[in-house]
Design an enzyme around this catalytic site. Structure first.
Site, PDB file in Angstrom:
ATOM      1  CB  CYS A   1      34.686  11.546   6.419  1.00 23.87           C
ATOM      2  SG  CYS A   1      33.246  12.568   6.125  1.00 23.87           S
TER       3      CYS A   1
ATOM      4  CB  THR B   1       6.630   4.699   6.662  1.00 23.65           C
ATOM      5  OG1 THR B   1       6.058   4.459   5.364  1.00 23.65           O
ATOM      6  CG2 THR B   1       5.541   4.589   7.704  1.00 23.65           C
ATOM      7  CE1 TYR B   2       7.481  11.773   6.078  1.00 26.92           C
ATOM      8  CE2 TYR B   2       9.089  10.428   4.929  1.00 26.92           C
ATOM      9  CZ  TYR B   2       8.790  11.416   5.842  1.00 26.92           C
ATOM     10  OH  TYR B   2       9.808  12.045   6.520  1.00 26.92           O
ATOM     11  CG  ASN B   3       1.908   4.685   5.147  1.00 34.66           C
ATOM     12  OD1 ASN B   3       2.518   3.661   5.445  1.00 34.66           O
ATOM     13  ND2 ASN B   3       1.282   5.430   6.034  1.00 34.66           N
ATOM     14  CB  THR B   4       4.681   7.658  -0.641  1.00 34.97           C
ATOM     15  OG1 THR B   4       5.880   8.097   0.006  1.00 34.97           O
ATOM     16  CG2 THR B   4       3.513   8.493  -0.156  1.00 34.97           C
TER      17      THR B   4
ATOM     18  CB  THR C   1       7.579   1.123   2.916  1.00 35.49           C
ATOM     19  OG1 THR C   1       7.497   1.919   4.111  1.00 35.49           O
ATOM     20  CG2 THR C   1       6.947   1.890   1.769  1.00 35.49           C
TER      21      THR C   1
ATOM     22  CD  GLU D   1      10.028   7.675  -2.406  1.00 29.33           C
ATOM     23  OE1 GLU D   1       9.041   7.009  -2.077  1.00 29.33           O
ATOM     24  OE2 GLU D   1      10.334   7.890  -3.597  1.00 29.33           O
TER      25      GLU D   1
END
Length: 555
Positions: free
Chosen positions: A193, A449-452, A461, A526
């Protein structure tokens, strides 16, 4: 170097540092000093013919000094979170150019080769919290690196990440500062790297590290050379680590490691192995002021390639992207809905049937064996690696060779040794506060999480996040006996598994095509979130093996 020069160097460094000050007038004064210094350098070179980049004899050193400063100004004009500094740097570059001196321009398309620059830089504009984290990071390190910019999609996580990294590299701890950066270089070099290696080579030299060590591991002290094996095994086959390896390090007469130092080293190695995964997994580009990040050559039309257009640089970009989107959305329409439907069905099944312990164990072994056979990248068109192999021995020792030979990965049962019950307290005892910081960071990545999901809102999720985390641990042979590994196959499709396997085991082979081929309807933020999960799950897996070996040695 005489005292006088030494003092001047320190003062110059101090001026750059002051650009990170929260106080506008300090930034202003520092900028004025830098302006004067740049103008002095420009005058000492004399007027340069614009067409000829070659310099008059005798001023080569001055020119290269000036070029370094100009590259740094370019970076600040694009990346400094303080608008006043950005504008002053831009203005200064412009003035230098007006005097007939060639100035650099950035290469590439922003912080990531996979994610459009506009989308990344939009984040801090819209989010005050992200902006303030960026300012803090800049004040602490004098830079805002591309990794932080990409992590900026998730400010809560970024805060935890930077706090931990700052503690490991800069706060009081068992290891000296130059040792810390050198260990970072060793770890990043395991995956070739060059991005992280370059970053830490600079830091290493800045804290007074001996340049001779950078010629290769055999130029470093015996004590650091002894870490070579631990570095190698942890990076590629952590299940092979035994208490004998630990004993070897702790009982090496005058080159011995203390337990506290060893814990510090282990945390740094695992941090940088997994950060290399994130770097490749998100296609992080070289920093603007480092090699590969800028050029002094004027743009020629022939260099304007299609990939620039496709990546949103150039006025055809939008048209091109729309077309591309239509095409891929027809292909994958419904991918997200299918995944959500599966999650719903599995939730219902969970409540109905309870598989036997034997069946659960079989499902784990099946998944583990299958994960060994998932080949990493389908195409070998990875980024050509720069020569960083000199920072470690035996570059042939990788994850790949052993899975081909069908070597068996033993099962590590979490109920026998877990992070929560065992690892956490061991780290906290030997390197206070670090256990706490790591724990917060693991939790943050796991529970974030953004619950999307893509365009859908109010989605739970957690089932998906758990499947991803457990799949990575499963590749390392780590088993949770209360988890049904059948869920992994339901939720993670083939292209996603290939991406995960590559990024976690041979990150240097991750390609843009692999990044694009999984979860095609999901947003970049995401996908970055997935990368955070992969990075933290990998780090925890490596740590569990290392800490278990240390515990066995101690008992």
């Amino acid at each position: 170097m005489n005292m006088m020069e030494d003092q001047e160097d320190q003062e110059a460094a101090g001026r750059w540092d002051a650009l990170g000050s929260r106080d506008a007038s300090s930034r202003d004064a520092a900028m004025e000093h830098i302006r004067q210094e740049v103008m002095r350098k420009v005058e000492s070179i004399g007027p340069m013919p614009v067409s000829e980049p070659s310099t008059p004899s005798g001023t080569g050193q001055t020119t290269s000094d000036l070029n370094d400063v100009l590259a740094r100004l370019l970076m600040l004009s694009k990346r400094c979170p303080f608008v006043d500094v950005k504008e002053r740097c831009l203005w200064l570059l412009q003035s230098v150019q007006d005097l007939g001196v060639r100035i650099p321009r950035p290469l590439g398309n922003g912080p990531s080769r996979f994610i459009p620059e506009k989308e990344i830089l939009q984040v801090s504009k819209e989010d005050a919290r992200t902006q303030s984290i960026f300012e803090d990071a800049f004040a602490a390190l004098g830079r805002l690196d591309n990794i932080s910019l990409v992590m900026g999609f998730h400010p809560q996580y970024l805060e935890s990440f930077l706090r931990t990294q700052h503690y490991l590299l800069q706060m009081d701890g068992p290891l000296s500062l130059h040792y810390r950066h050198y260990i970072g270089i060793m770890a990043a070099a395991r995956h070739q790297c060059s991005y992280l290696v370059n970053l830490h080579v600079n830091d290493f030299l800045q804290v007074g590290g001996d340049p001779k060590w950078l010629n290769g591991l055999d130029g470093a002290p015996q004590k650091l050379q002894a870490l070579g094996d631990l570095n190698k095994i942890l990076a590629h086959r952590p299940w092979l680590l035994t208490k004998a390896h630990i004993e070897h390090l702790l009982k090496a007469e005058e080159h011995s490691w203390s337990l506290a130092e060893l814990i510090h080293a282990v945390v740094l190695l695992t941090h940088y192995h997994s950060l290399a995964s994130f770097t490749f997994g998100c296609g992080i580009s070289p920093e603007i002021h480092c090699s590969g990040g800028h050029t002094f050559r004027p743009p020629s039309l022939s260099q304007y390639c299609m990939c620039d257009i496709a990546n949103g640089n150039g006025h055809h970009a939008n048209h091109h992207d729309d077309h591309h989107h239509l095409h891929s959305n027809q292909e994958v329409s419904g991918e997200v809905e299918v995944l959500m439907e599966r999650m719903k069905q599995m939730q219902e099944c969970r409540e109905e049937e309870e598989a036997s312990q034997e069946e659960m164990a079989t499902r784990f072994e099946r998944e583990k064996t299958e994960s060994m056979l998932v080949s990493t990248s389908e195409d070998e068109e990875g980024v050509p690696s720069r020569d960083v192999s000199r920072h470690f021995e035996d570059p042939s020792y990788g994850y790949k060779d052993f899975s081909r030979r069908g070597e068996h990965v033993p099962t590590f049962r979490v109920q026998d040794y877990s992070w929560e019950d065992h690892g956490y307290s061991l780290v906290n005892r030997l390197y206070p506060d670090v256990g706490q910081l790591l724990d917060e960071k693991f939790q943050m990545a796991y529970t974030l999480t953004y619950n999307t999901m893509a365009t859908h809102k109010d989605v739970d999720t957690s089932m998906l996040r758990r499947a991803i985390w457990n799949y990575i641990h499963c590749m390392f042979g780590i088993r949770y006996d209360d988890y049904d590994y059948g869920e992994i196959n339901q939720l993670l499709d083939r292209s996603f598994k290939v991406y995960i396997k590559t990024m976690v085991c041979s990150p240097e082979k991750t390609t843009k095509r692999m990044y694009e081929s999984f979860w095609r309807q999901f947003q970049h933020s995401e996908k970055v979130h997935v990368n955070l999960l992969l990075m933290e799950a990998r780090m925890q897996a490596e740590l569990l093996y290392a800490l278990r070996a240390i515990t066995r040695y101690m008992t």
